[in-house]
Structures are given as structure tokens and as C-alpha cells.
Design an enzyme around this catalytic site. Structure first.
Site, short mmCIF file in Angstrom:
data_model
loop_
_atom_site.label_atom_id
_atom_site.label_comp_id
_atom_site.label_asym_id
_atom_site.label_seq_id
_atom_site.Cartn_x
_atom_site.Cartn_y
_atom_site.Cartn_z
N ASP A 1 -9.07 3.83 -1.53
CA ASP A 1 -9.90 4.11 -0.36
C ASP A 1 -11.24 4.73 -0.75
O ASP A 1 -11.39 5.94 -0.74
CB ASP A 1 -9.13 4.99 0.62
CG ASP A 1 -7.86 4.30 1.08
OD1 ASP A 1 -7.76 3.07 0.87
OD2 ASP A 1 -6.98 4.97 1.64
N ASP B 1 0.87 -1.18 0.00
CA ASP B 1 0.00 0.00 0.00
C ASP B 1 0.91 1.22 0.00
O ASP B 1 2.12 1.10 0.13
CB ASP B 1 -0.86 -0.07 1.29
CG ASP B 1 -2.02 0.91 1.27
OD1 ASP B 1 -2.24 1.58 0.24
OD2 ASP B 1 -2.72 0.99 2.29
N GLU C 1 2.55 5.04 -3.91
CA GLU C 1 2.48 6.05 -4.99
C GLU C 1 3.81 6.79 -5.20
O GLU C 1 4.06 7.15 -6.35
CB GLU C 1 1.36 7.04 -4.68
CG GLU C 1 -0.03 6.44 -4.71
CD GLU C 1 -0.36 5.56 -3.50
OE1 GLU C 1 0.26 5.78 -2.45
OE2 GLU C 1 -1.19 4.66 -3.64
#
Lengths: 600, 924
Positions: free
Chosen positions: B586, B510, B513
Site C-alpha cells: 500500500d 492480500d 502476512e
């Protein structure tokens, strides 16, 4: 037959596995037509005439060999009691040597030995071999059941004890509550009476205090003789004045004490049933009071004779404007040198001292000169006030009131004693009933105030006690108030680096193991169900709701906080063992007692 | 709840987007579409026929719109590679560049960076252009290179399909020295005020840029690349995920109140509470666009990992797109094909196809931030069994670690992770833990210590290890561009190294990015430095993929390449499909988020990343019963199926709702589990062809224009049409069933009758999941209810046959061991079933990957199971006399049940899937 081939293939597969793991196991490959059929239905699974089977819902008749052939023929799934072919059906494990079990057919031949099926009959395809562990399971379960039974027995005993203790407490509480309520009621009346007396005393007290304050200020001046040395009025003179004033006050006080004694005597006379000539004695006492007042006056005059002469003429004029004068001078302070530097500076400017370094004391002294002059004026005025009985004016009304009251009362007593002697007692007991101690008033008339205060404290204390009793009494303690004795009993448990503490019927808290700051998880908020307590409105979570805790109660032989978890953020769940929720088993063979704690 | 939009850039807050958009506006304002400053120098053109390679020099002369004091003359190199597939790759760069070597991301992003060139090329030159016609006779592609203005066009069937610089937006900022007097004269400003404003904008923030409190130093100055790609004749374009916009892309400029006012942005960002129907950038970026019209498809790929903005403009007939990238290489590929599937296949041949996942990964995953401790995990596992709810994987979010130190466990909550995993494994299930790329700065943390000592972290612009803020507090980020760093990460997954990990433990990555709480736009500063002094701006969008790759390789290595990895990532880029699944990030417990999950997953899927799903129920907040049920009913028909929820959301395992909800969720989950054989076959197909498992309607019906903008229904494979109920309180639904086919209700097997236009309206109760089977299809199923996919391993199959108008049907079935790479050596069963002339025929399916099925019967037996049931719908069932199975000349009569006039169920042919060349004959 294809089925046979399939099973042969399975055999081969298993054979490979066997070789791989070099484990020797034996198994049956034929699927028993009665496999998975509950005992009470065995009859229905016997071949019917024509070697057929009728689906249990009666909807269909199928060849008997279609039973347990691993294909779902019947709409109700009843033809496959021993396989997983019909979703939503069940499988019956005979569990010989133990209690039979019913499991969902989805768990038949799924490669996992289900603990419920201790005979291993749920896995019969050869994917996996499940040992028959019924003997052990049965043994273990019996032990567990015995242990559970023992715990339940002890729990029920303790529960009975809890209930009887609760009953005692509840009874005592009710009595105590009633007693307190009565006490509070009578205290309340007493306070009312005392407050009347206090308002009289206050007037006297206030004036005495005013005078005393002024005397204290003078004493402060005493402490600065060096500074005052240069003042026109000498230290000695001031000291004399102070002594005089203090003497006057002590005369005044003594006088008042004497008067209060006399008032007390009057009261005693009234109270004393044996006295015959009450009125005469009272009149005698009142004349003593009158004399006393005169003697105080004389004494004070004596002390101050010289002083009166020395009072400036100006002050006579200014008597009326005394207050204005005080305001104008505005120098009449408690002399706190460190705080009133501004005043000192101002005084210094007024005297235009140029070389303050040399003549500092002189300058300060001359500064104080003007301060002190003002002060002296005030002192004189006060003294004059005393002598001139201006102060007595304030005492006059209450005193008259008291005297009038006494006279009225005596008259009443006389009148009623003539009519009915019994009634006299009733009237007399009023103050005794109030519990007002006139002895206390005698020893210190001004002490009435502290009596009011202590009575009020007493009252508040009792109120508090009543409130806390009411708080406790009003709580729902479950059936038979079984939880009554656990009120505010606290239990701790450690979990995930925190110490959790549960105070029953009060609150739940969390504290880091190595820290002090305690976080509230909630306050008592009632039962959600007979075996679930709620604690709500704890500290608010960051970006979340207020914390809350659910306490799940399970039957045990002792009270114990077992575990805490936080299934959702800031919503806690606690497991609490307690005899209070133990319930007698309806049926000894039935394992329906899920409220009894699981074995650890 | 709403995103903090001001924390993220608009185009006018981005230097290069402003410059490039102003350049395009300037071209429009001054009508200089045909006056590009770039010209191909004709005599520089060189054609290497063997390599299909055309090279040329391009000269940029004094910019015709910029009033620079000194006239500009810059030379560039142009490369055009004609590919066998009919695609064209084009590269363009400075002939000489002394300032900076542009970062070439293609070696990382593309699996096949040197696709086979075309061998059959005809050329034709005239005064201002060269024409190249290539590929085989039947499917010719023509490329026209125009010299002045410089322009490239791809022609199919005499029509231009894709054009480059047709609109003159091409603006390549060659590296340059910073000029002190880079200003515009005062007179010019007065004379052409409006234009000058644009000109100013074309020079905005060239040497540094400040957004909110962060300043990007831009030491190499302006280096952006802008150009137009036109799709003449196309009204619909798709792709360029990840956005929350509709499947068919919305216009972004010059369209009044319609569409967006901002370009689509591609910049991997951790956007808290992202908004719907927006061109804002979120977690992933794939600069791939698909264009489709009823007789032609086209694709376009920009192989560049820097921040990118894309404007979409539409006229009545055409679509114009304007691509703007901040830095990096000019490296683009044009794809052409008859259908979307043709384009996707060629694209996936280059970008790489998704590997076949583990069987369990295609089943249901149960996740939450967080399952708190061992007791919690075991209790959830137990409850699934108690309520007969199937699930395969339980997930642990960040709280399982010791203070967000990944690769560690919080031992107060998880004292014995190995025993815990054993308990899960005993039920045939798996576990996933999260491992994020930020490493807590802590010298007592071995992971940090090792990486720091070996200098494996990304550096800041002072060339010192970068330090930013994330979950654990102060953190550093591993620099996966450094070969040693990837190697090091791979070694971290060694079972010895990752304490408490076992063979059933897989990984979720996770925040890749990368998310940097303290950074500009919650990410890494662009002037951070990677290995080889490569600026972060050049690699940003591929950072997450590089991490995904290293993690994937770590899983391969820990089991010596014997076990297929399963890695879920949030960030992604071209090629991420090669390393595992992704999810849409999310989302929120909101009906609109449920709706958005369909275009989002379809968009990402058609861009290559087909193993994709959205968190069931919505990550943030609490779904009510109805939304919760509808979400499960939708998600079980999407490729990646995971229930997940935020730490602040209430617990939402099914048993926390009422009985009706538990039952309906169970039903929905069994829809998934029953269809796993079909899904797995689709996963296989995707791994071979790249065609996504779930497809937009127009993929299956490319000629039906009614479907070009439909994104509230979709196809699972070619044969199941799903139209989820997406409205609260909806009592009926209208489904469009393309009239070219015969359709069956998936549950009842009854033929459905639509109205003349093809619409069917049905009532929707809470239990309704509108799914339809296409006539002419054969779908493999497993109808037994089990607790996990592993428990189904030995269950028999059902074939669900729905006949078309000609009473025919066909379908495929694929199975292998579901875990290992044995399939690469032939350990698999791949079958084609064909029903025609009342005979069901089974034969081997020759997959395009040309791996031969093993001949070892015993080996195949390990993965084979029998067929227990054949359901045939749409058949004349009343007059059937008998049904027989014929294997190797042996005839066996089969029992059957006539369910209704047109449905027959054949009982237990008991033929093994490993068997081939058998048939079932229906005799009348």
C-alpha cells in the site's frame, strides 16, 4: 510470394479450427485493395498511372500492390485502410444495409467482432468469422430511433408544457411576493402602534399579576387545612381574608374593565364623524372614569374595613421596609410540601420537637405557624397597598397620558375641522388603517398583549412565506425556468440495498432498504452544466470528504430517477430522466442526440 | 500521512534483538572477538566425501561473558555441505534437545532442498583448522573451518569472500530450563556497570515479552540465534527485502548520523502507510543478501522463517552483518560467484525459479478498491476501448464479496458474475478477484463451517481455534501447515465449489502476512499454535507463502494442470516466486513513493521474486496529472504493471484526466504492449535461470563501480536501459550510459553521444521516457496497437537491431501459447538472432532447461507469426545495394527503406518465427 504462403498457413490454421469445431463457414482470403476505404475516398485508391499509389498526405508514392498489403508504407498510414498495420488510423465498415461506421484500425483483425462493424468486415484474417448482422442491427436501430424519436417528441411536448407552467408560476410568485411585501410593511407599522399601547397595558397587567400570584399562594395554604389547624390563626379567618382579597381583586378588575369601556367610548366619540359635541361627551365620559375610580376605592374600603383594623401595629412601621421584611422572613413560598422539606425540617428544628413520631402533626403545625405569620403580614401589606392607592399610582401616569392624548387629539380635530373638513377624515382613518381593533381592547383591556402577539405571529408567518417564496424564486431553474414546476419534487430509486431519493433543487438522500436512518448526500448547489446538477455538503464520510452527488440529466418523456452509483467513495452519480433537457434534433439523420435516453 | 511507528517494535522492544545486539556489543566492549565460547572438537570431525558432508561436534563452554552461577557445557552438531555449484550449506543445532524441536522451514521454502554435492574435494588439516577445496579446477572454492574460536570462511582466489563468526557474534540460545535464580550479583554490577547493563540486556525478555497490550508467553524460553557474517573487501551489500531503503543497503550501527539506528527487520507485517527510507519490516521477508565488488560476488541465505533483525556495519573496505533470528533452525548457505548473475543463478537453483506466467499477466492490469458493481466493471471495460487504451485484466477488491466472505459474491452488486466474466472474456480479457486468508466466523458461511468442522484453523496458545479481527470482523485463519488445510483450500477453487468463478477468473491474495487487526503489531500472536504444535513464531514469515502455494495449486487443480495459474500475493518469503507475482503493497500517491518503487522492485527481484511491481499512481491519496503520467511511464518498464487505488481516493482511470494525460498514458501503455515479445522472452529466461527481468545496473555492468549504488535507473533485460523521470517539474535529466557500450535512443534508433564520463543530458517534456538500447542487441517487438495482449496474438513481429562497435548484434525471442503448459512438451518457439558480417542469422536457441522444441509444424504454426519488419540501426545504410532473404537455399529479394545514414528498415520479409536456419543478407 511470401504473403501467399503466410495466408496459406493461416488457412491451414483455420482449417484445423474448423475441424475442431465442426462449423462450416466461408470466407475470403484476398485482402481487397479497397477494403476499409470510405466511400468518399474510393477515387483516391484507384491505381494511378504506373500502377502506383500516392499516400494521401502526398509524402510518398508506393507501388499499388503495397496498398493493403498488411505493411505500413505511408508515414500517414493511408496505404493500409483495411488492415491494422498502421497504428492510429481508421477502418471504414461499409455496413451495407445499415449506416457505415469508422473504427480504429487497432480493432481490425483483433479476434473480436466489433458491434459497430455489423457487416463483419473488420475481421477478415480468419482468426474469427463475424456474421453480417447489418440487417438486424439496422432494423433494431430503426426501431430504437423511432422509439427515441417518439420519446423526444413527447419529451419536447412536455418540456413546452413545463415552460408554460413555469411562466405561470413565476408570474404568480412575483405577484404574491409583492403582495406579501406590502402586507408585511403594514403589519410592521401596526405592531409599532400596538407595542406603545402594550407598554401601557403591561404596567397594569404586571401589578394585577403580582397580586394574583399572592392570592394563589394563599389558595395553596387553603389546601392544607389539616396542617394549618394548629396554627394560631384559624382556617376560617384565613379563608375570610382570602375571600376578601379575591373580592378586592375582582372589584379592581371590574373597575378597570369599566374604565376601559369608557376609554373605548371616548375613542368612539372621537371616531364618530356624526357627533357634533364630541368634547362635551368626552368630558362626560372622563368624569365617569373619575367616578368609577372613586367607587372602586369605596367598594374596596368597605370590603376591608374590618381587616384594616386588625392589621398589626408593627406592620404600619414596617410598611416602608416591606421588601426587607419579606426577605428576612423568607418564608413566603408557594407551599409545596414535597419540595420544601428542607424548610419544614428547619421549622421542626426551631420548635425543638423531641418526639416527632408522636406529635408530628403538632410539630409540623407549629412549624407552619411561624411560616404563616410571615405570610399574613405580606397579605396585609398588599391589601393596604391596594387600599392606600399605591397601586393606582402606577396606573395614574398612563391614564393621564391617555386623557391628555385624547384632549390633545380632540383639540386638533376641532382645529382642523374648522380649517378643512376633508383633513379630518384623513386623521381619523389612521387607526382604522392600522387595523387595531378597539373592540378587542374593550372586551379585555389586558388582551392588548395577545393582540400584539397575534399580530407579530401574523407578521412572522408572512415573513416566512416571503422568505420561502424568495428562496424558490432565486433558484436557477435553467433556461425559461423549465425546471420550475419540479421544485422539491422527490424521486426514489433502489440500488445496492439502499433507497436513494432525490428532491430536485433541495437535496439528495440515501436510506438503507431495511432501515430508517437517512443520510444526506448533499444539498442543492446549482448546475455544473445544463445537463448536470450538483448537490453538495452532505453528511461527512468517515475518514473521507463530505458526501456529494452529481445528477446527470437525460431527455425522456417523463421524470424518473433511473440509477445511482458511487464511482468514488462518497461521490454519487445519479441519472435522472426528464423532458426538461430535451432538445430538438438539428438533423434527423444525425444520431447526435446523446442526451436522449438510451434504450433500456 | 505517516506510519504509526509506535505500533511496531524497535530492536530494544524485542527481547531477542536486545539480547543478541547486547551480546555483540559485549564482544566489542570486552574485545573478545576471538574468544568465542564455541569450539569445534577436532577429533569429532567426520568427512563424508561422497556426500560432500562434513560433520563435527561443537562445544560451548562456560560463557566467557556471562557470569552464570553454574558453568555451562553444551554440545552441538555442526554440518557443512559442499555443493557442486561452489556454494556451502551449514547447519547447526543442539546435540540433544528435549524441550522443543526446532522448526525446519527449508522443506517449504526451497524447491531443491538437497542440491547436488561437490564430488571434487581436497582436504587439508592443521592444528586449528581444516581446509576443503572443491568444485572444478577452473573455479575453485575453499572452505576453512577454524576450531577455536569456531569460525567458517569461504575463500575465492586466495581471498576470504564470506566469513562466519569472524567477529565472534555467534550466540546460539540452546533450549534450556527456566532458572529461578537467573540474576546477576550486586558486586558485579558495581564493578562493571556498563558491561552489566549489556549483560542484563542479554537476558532480556527471555521467558515472556510484552509489547503494548499484547504478551507473548514464550513457553520454550530463549531460543534465538545470532551470528556475524562478514564480507571482507565488499563495500556494497543488497537484498534482504522487503524494505524501503536504498538498493545498496545502509549501515545500521556505529555510524554516527549516517545510516539507520535500527537493524533491518524481517517480519511480515501489514504496515498502514509505510514510510520510506527505513529499515522497518513490511509485508515480505527474504533473508537473502548479495554482496558485490568489481571482480567478485557473494551471496548468503538464512533459511529461517522466524522474526529476524539484521545489522549492517561498514568499514572503508569491508562489510560486517549481524543476523539475529528469534527461533527456528540454524540453516545457512554461502554462495560465491564471479558476477551477481552467477550468485543469483545458484541461489535460484536451490530456492526455485519463477514459473512462466500467462502472457496476459505480463500486460497491464486495472484495479481499484473497488469496482462497485457489474455496470461499473462493464463501463470501465467499455471506456478502455472507447479511448483506445489497452488493458488485459480487471480486478475486484474485497467489496465484491458478500460481507467479506471470500469465495462469495455480493449478489446485489454482482447478480450474475458468470455473465459478467463472459462479457470480459469476449473482449479477450481476464478478471481477478481477491481471496484473503481470514475466514469470517459465521456458521452460516460454508467456507467457515467446513474449515471449522475439520479443525483447519490456526490455534491460539490454549490450543483452541484462534479468533481475531480483520475485514469481516471476527475471523479465523487457515493453518496451511496442516496438509488437510492446504488440500481443503485447493478444493475451494473448483469451479463447482467457487460459485460464479469461470476459467478467466484468477486470484489476488492480500493480508497474508497474516494481517490481524487485533493482534500484536497487526499480526498473529507468536505463541499461537500451528499443526504439530509448531509455534507461530517459527513459521510467521512463511505463512503468506504457504497460502500463496495452496492458492497456486488450487488454480492448477481446477483446470487439471492445463492452465498456468496467476496469483498475486502481498506477503512473501524465500521461494514465493514459484507461485506468482507480488506487489510492493500500500504505497502513496507521492513522488518519493514513485522513486522508491525502483529500489524496492529491484531489491525484491534480485532476491528471487522478479515478478514484482508497485501500484501505479500510489494506492493512497490522489496523484496529480504529472505524477500520474510519470508513474505510468516508469511502471510499464517494471515486471508487474497494475493501476490500483484506495477506496477513499478519487477515481483515476485515465479518461478522468485531460486529453494530454489520456494520450500520454496510452503512449506509455503501448510501450509495454509493443515490447511484450521482449518481456515474455525475459520472463522465459527468468523461469530457466532465475535472473530477474529488470536488473540493477551492476548486474549488467559488474565491473563498473560507478553503478554499484545506482538505483534510479535500471536495465530491462540486458538490452534496455531505463532512466525514468522521477522529479516533479523536471525539465532535463542526466543519464549515465556505461561507456563500454554503444547506446541508441530506443524511439529514434539514433546513436546517442555522451560526454567523456558517459553522461547524457536531455530535455524532458511530459512525453519523454528516457530509454536506451544497448548496441549489439536484437529486440523483438509487436508494433500494432491493440486493446489487449490477446488481440495481439496474431500480430506480426518487428526485430529492432542495434549494432555494436563491431557491427554485430544478437538477441533471443521466445513465444508459446501463453496459457498452457504445452511448452513443457515442446510447444514453443525459441530463437537466437545473430547479426554479423552483414548477415542476420536465425537459429534455434538451446535453453538450459533442455526441453526440445516440437517438430510438429502445424502445432508450431498455432503460436507462430511472421516477421513484418526488421529495423537495423547503426548500419552503413547508404551504400546498400540489395537485401535478400535466404531460406533453404531459396533467395528472395526484399524491399527496404533507407531511413537515414545509419538506419535501414527491411519491409516484410514475411518469414515465420517457426522457421529456422534462414538468413537475411545485406549486400553492398
Amino acid at each position: 510470394m511470401k504473403e501467399g504462403k503466410h495466408i496459406k498457413n493461416k488457412t491451414l490454421f483455420l482449417f484445423l479450427i474448423l475441424i475442431l469445431f465442426q462449423i462450416q463457414i466461408s470466407y475470403t482470403i484476398e485482402i481487397d485493395k479497397l477494403l476499409g476505404v470510405p466511400d468518399d475516398k474510393l477515387e483516391l485508391y484507384k491505381p494511378q498511372e504506373g500502377n502506383v499509389f500516392t499516400c494521401l498526405d502526398g509524402s510518398k508514392t508506393i507501388p499499388y500492390n503495397a496498398v493493403n498489403d498488411d505493411y505500413c508504407d505511408c508515414p500517414d498510414g493511408s496505404d493500409e485502410p483495411g488492415t491494422s498495420a498502421c497504428p492510429g488510423t481508421t477502418f471504414y465498415c461499409r455496413n451495407k444495409g445499415h449506416v457505415p461506421a469508422v473504427i480504429p484500425s487497432s480493432k481490425v483483425n483483433d479476434g473480436i467482432c466489433d458491434p459497430e462493424c455489423c457487416d463483419g468486415s473488420d475481421e477478415n484474417s480468419g482468426i474469427i468469422k463475424c456474421e453480417n448482422i447489418c440487417e438486424k442491427v439496422s432494423h433494431d436501430q430503426q426501431e430504437k430511433a423511432m422509439e427515441r424519436k417518439k420519446i423526444l417528441k413527447e419529451g419536447l411536448e412536455k418540456k413546452a408544457k413545463l415552460i408554460s407552467e413555469a411562466a405561470d408560476i413565476v408570474k404568480k410568485e412575483q405577484e404574491k411576493k409583492k403582495k406579501l411585501e406590502n402586507e408585511i410593511n403594514s403589519l410592521n407599522n401596526k405592531i409599532k402602534r400596538l407595542e406603545e399601547i402594550q407598554s401601557i397595558a403591561e404596567n397594569v397587567d404586571k401589578r394585577v399579576k403580582e397580586i394574583k400570584d399572592k392570592e394563589i399562594n394563599k389558595k395553596i395554604i387553603e389546601n392544607c387545612p389539616d396542617v394549618l389547624h394548629d396554627c394560631n390563626l384559624g382556617y376560617d379567618e384565613i379563608n375570610t381574608q382570602l375571600t376578601q382579597s379575591l373580592n378586592k381583586i375582582s372589584v379592581y378588575e371590574n373597575g378597570l374593565n369599566h374604565i376601559s369601556d369608557l376609554i373605548y367610548d371616548v375613542q368612539n366619540i372621537i371616531d364618530d364623524d356624526t357627533k357634533e359635541n364630541k368634547l362635551e361627551e368626552i368630558v362626560g365620559k372622563l368624569s365617569e372614569i373619575h367616578n368609577e375610580i372613586h367607587s372602586i376605592q369605596d367598594e374596596v374600603v368597605e370590603i376591608d374595613q374590618e381587616e384594616i383594623v386588625n392589621v398589626d401595629q408593627d406592620d404600619n412601621e414596617n410598611n416602608e421596609n416591606n421588601e426587607n421584611n419579606e426577605n428576612e422572613n423568607n418564608k413566603y413560598y408557594p407551599l409545596d410540601l414535597s419540595i420544601n422539606l428542607d424548610e419544614v425540617k428547619k421549622a421542626l428544628e426551631l420548635t425543638s420537637c423531641e418526639d416527632s413520631s408522636k406529635n408530628i402533626i403538632f410539630c409540623i403545625g407549629s412549624g407552619f405557624k411561624s411560616l404563616f405569620l410571615g405570610m399574613k403580614n405580606n397579605l396585609c401589606n398588599d391589601t393596604k397597598n391596594l387600599i392606600g392607592w399605591k397601586g393606582w399610582q402606577r396606573l395614574k401616569d398612563p391614564l393621564n397620558l391617555t386623557v391628555n392624548n385624547i384632549i390633545a387629539k380632540v383639540k386638533m380635530i376641532k382645529k382642523s375641522s374648522e380649517q378643512n373638513k376633508d383633513n379630518v377624515d384623513g386623521t381619523n382613518t389612521v387607526d382604522a388603517e392600522m387595523g387595531i381593533d378597539f373592540n378587542a381592547l374593550k372586551s379585555n383591556y389586558l388582551g392588548v398583549k395577545s393582540l400584539v402577539k397575534s399580530t407579530k405571529n401574523d407578521y412572522n408567518e408572512k415573513e416566512r412565506e416571503l422568505k420561502s417564496i424568495k428562496e424558490q424564486v432565486d433558484i436557477d431553474y435553467g433556461p425559461d425556468s423549465v425546471f420550475r414546476t419540479l421544485y422539491n419534487k422527490c424521486y426514489d430509486v433502489e440500488a445496492s440495498g439502499y433507497i436513494y431519493s432525490l428532491c430536485l433543487f433541495k437535496d439528495a438522500n440515501q436510506k438503507p432498504k431495511n432501515g430508517n436512518s437517512s443520510t444526506s448526500l448533499g444539498k442543492w448547489n446549482g448546475f455544473e452544466s445544463p445537463t448536470i446538477m450538483k448537490y453538495s455538503n452532505g453528511e461527512k464520510c468517515w475518514n473521507g470528504p463530505q458526501r456529494s452527488a452529481k445528477v446527470i440529466l437525460k431527455c425522456s418523456n417523463k421524470n424518473e430517477l433511473i440509477s445511482v452509483s458511487e464511482p468514488s467513495k462518497c461521490e454519487y452519480e445519479m441519472i435522472f430522466y426528464t423532458p426538461a433537457v430535451c432538445i430538438e434534433d438539428d438533423n434527423n439523420t444525425n444520431n447526435n442526440n446523446n442526451s436522449v435516453k438510451d434504450e433500456l | 500521512m505517516c506510519v504509526k511507528s509506535e505500533e511496531f517494535k524497535r530492536c530494544d522492544q524485542s527481547g531477542f534483538c536486545t539480547r543478541q545486539r547486547a551480546y555483540a556489543d559485549l564482544v566489542e566492549k570486552t574485545n573478545t572477538q576471538n574468544a568465542s565460547p564455541y569450539k569445534v572438537i577436532p577429533n569429532s570431525i567426520d568427512f563424508n566425501k561422497k556426500e560432500g558432508l562434513i560433520t563435527a561436534k561443537v562445544l560451548k563452554t562456560a560463557n566467557n561473558t556471562l557470569d552464570n552461577a553454574t558453568p555451562l557445557e553444551v554440545y552441538f552438531k555442526l554440518q557443512l555441505i559442499l555443493l557442486k555449484s561452489g556454494s556451502v550449506r551449514m547447519k547447526f543445532e543442539e546435540a540433544e534437545d528435549n524441550i522443543k524441536t526446532r522448526f525446519d522451514v527449508s522443506t517449504y521454502a526451497l524447491e531443491n532442498n538437497n542440491p547436488e554435492p561437490s564430488k571434487k574435494i581436497d582436504t587439508k588439516n592443521d592444528q586449528n583448522s581444516s581446509t576443503f577445496t572443491f568444485n572444478d579446477e577452473n573455479d575453485k572454492t575453499t572452505l576453512i573451518l577454524t576450531y577455536n574460536p569456531f569460525k567458517v570462511e569461504i575463500v575465492k582466489d586466495g581471498q576470504v569472500v564470506i566469513g562466519f563468526n569472524q567477529n565472534g557474534y555467534f550466540n546460539y540460545e540452546e533450549h534450556q530450563q527456566q532458572n529461578e535464580n537467573d540474576n546477576i550479583s550486586e558486586e558485579e554490577k558495581q564493578r562493571q556497570n556498563e558491561i552489566n547493563e549489556l549483560i542484563e540486556n542479554t537476558q532480556k525478555d527471555m521467558w515472556s515479552e510484552t509489547f503494548r497490550s499484547s504478551t507473548d508467553t514464550k513457553p520454550y524460553g530463549p531460543e534465538s540465534i545470532g551470528f556475524d557474517i562478514t564480507f571482507p573487501g565488499f563495500k556494497n551489500v543488497y537484498g534482504i527485502p522487503q524494505h524501503t531503503s536504498p538498493l545498496s543497503l545502509t549501515t545500521t550501527r556505529n555510524n554516527g548520523d549516517n545510516g539507520y539506528n535500527e537493524p533491518y527487520r524481517l517480519y511480515n507485517l501489514d504496515v498502514f502507510e509505510y514510510i520510506l527510507d527505513s529499515p522497518m519490516a513490511i509485508y515480505g521477508s527474504i533473508p537473502f543478501m548479495l554482496a558485490h565488488k568489481n571482480d567478485q560476488s557473494a551471496g548468503f541465505l538464512f533459511i529461517n522463517a522466524s522474526e529476524m533483525w539484521i545489522d549492517v556495519e561498514k568499514s572503508n573496505t569491508d562489510t560486517l552483518t549481524h543476523w539475529m533470528a528469534e527461533s527456528g533452525k540454524f540453516d545457512i548457505i554461502f554462495f560465491v560467484g564471479k558476477t551477481p548473475k552467477d550468485v543469483i543463478t545458484t541461489y535460484m537453483d536451490i530456492a526455485g525459479k519463477p514459473p512462466l506466467p500467462q502472457y496476459f499477466a505480463t500486460a497491464y492490469h486495472q484495479c481499484r478498491w473497488n469496482y462497485n458493481d457489474e455496470a461499473d466493471v462493464l463501463s470501465v471495460d467499455q471506456k478502455f476501448d472507447e479511448y483506445n487504451l489497452p488493458y488485459d485484466v480487471i480486478w475486484l477488491d474485497i467489496e465484491h464479496t458478500d460481507g467479506k466472505r471470500y469465495f462469495t459474491w455480493d449478489l446485489t452488486k454482482f447478480p450474475d458474475p458468470v455473465a459478467l466474466q463472459k462479457a470480459i472474456a469476449d473482449k479477450g480479457r481476464k478478471m481477478v478477484t481477491i481471496i484473503d486468508p481470514h475466514i469470517k466466523v459465521d456458521n452460516n458461511y460454508y467456507v467457515y463451517k467446513e474449515a471449522k468442522d475439520q479443525d483447519l484453523f490456526v490455534h491460539n496458545n490454549q490450543d483452541k481455534p484462534f479468533d481475531g479481527w480483520c475485514w469481516p470482523g471476527s475471523s479465523s485463519w487457515v493453518d496451511f501447515l496442516k496438509p488437510e488445510a492446504s488440500k481443503w483450500l485447493i478444493s475451494q477453487y473448483d469451479f463447482e465449489k467457487y460459485k460464479g468463478s469461470t476459467e478467466i477468473l484468477y486470484t489476488w491474495i492480500d493480508m497474508n502476512e497474516p494481517s490481524v487487526f487485533s493482534g500484536p503489531e497487526t499480526t498473529m500472536p507468536k505463541d499461537n499454535l500451528h499443526y504439530g504444535k509448531v509455534e507461530h513464531r517459527d513459521v510467521h514469515n512463511i505463512y503468506g507463502e504457504l497460502y500463496h502455494k495452496a492458492t497456486y495449486e488450487g488454480h492448477l487443480a481446477r483446470r487439471n494442470n492445463e492452465d498456468r495459474p496467476f496469483i498475486l500475493s502481498r506477503a512473501f518469503f524465500i521461494g514465493s516466486q514459484r507461485y506468482g507475482a507480488i506487489w510492493t503493497g500500500d504505497n502513496d500517491a507521492d513522488w518519493n513513493h514513485l522513486k522508491a518503487s525502483i529500489p524496492m522492485t529491484l531489491s525484491i527481484g534480485l532476491s528471487g521474486l522478479s515478478f514484482c511491481g508497485a501500484d501505479i499512481g500510489g494506492f493512497f491519496n490522489n496523484p496529480d496529472k504529472e505524477l500520474y503520467i510519470r508513474w505510468y511511464q516508469t511502471a510499464v518498464f517494471q515486471p508487474f504493471v497494475r493501476g490500483h487505488s484506495h477506496i477513499d481516493a478519487k477515481r483515476r482511470e485515465p479518461w478522468l484526466y485531460d486529453d494530454e494525460t489520456i494520450n500520454l498514458v496510452r503512449d506509455a501503455l503501448y510501450e509495454r504492449y509493443n515490447l511484450l515479445p521482449y518481456w515474455y522472452t525475459l520472463f522465459k529466461e527468468a523461469s530457466v535461470s532465475g535472473i530477474p527481468m529488470t536488473r540493477p545496473m551492476f548486474f549488467e555492468f559488474p565491473e563498473n563501480e560507478k553503478l554499484f549504488e545506482v538505483d534510479n535507473q535500471f536495465m530491462v533485460g540486458s538490452d534496455l536501459l531505463v532512466k525514468p523521470v522521477l522529479e516533479q517539474g523536471q525539465t532535463e535529466i542526466s543519464v549515465y550510459l556505461p561507456p563500454s557500450e554503444k547506446w541508441y535512443d530506443y524511439k529514434t534508433h539514433k546513436v546517442v553521444q555522451t560526454n567523456e564520463e558517459g553522461y547524457l543530458t536531455i530535455p524532458t517534456s511530459l512525453s519523454t521516457i528516457p530509454v536506451y538500447q544497448r548496441g549489439g542487441s536484437i529486440i523483438p517487438q509487436r508494433l500494432r496497437h491493440r486493446r489487449s495482449s490477446k488481440s495481439m496474438k496474431h500480430d506480426p513481429y518487428t526485430l529492432l537491431i542495434a549494432l555494436d562497435e563491431k557491427n554485430e548484434a544478437k538477441g533471443q525471442f521466445y513465444v508459446d501459447d501463453g496459457e498452457s503448459f504445452g511448452y513443457k512438451n515442446g510447444l514453443f518457439i525459441y530463437r537466437t538472432f545473430i547479426f554479423a558480417n552483414n548477415i542476420l542469422n536465425c537459429s534455434k536457441y538451446r535453453s538450459p532447461d533442455n526441453i526440445n522444441e516440437s517438430h510438429n509444424e502445424d502445432e508450431l504454426l498455432m503460436i507462430s507469426e511472421r516477421i513484418e519488419r526488421v529495423i537495423i540501426a547503426g548500419i552503413d545504410s547508404k551504400s546498400i545495394k540489395s537485401i535478400q532473404l535466404v531460406t533453404n537455399g531459396v533467395v528472395k529479394s526484399l524491399q527496404f527503406n533507407v531511413e537515414s545514414d545509419d538506419i535501414v528498415i527491411i519491409k516484410d520479409p514475411a518469414i515465420e518465427m517457426k522457421e529456422v536456419d534462414w538468413k537475411i543478407e545485406i549486400l553492398y
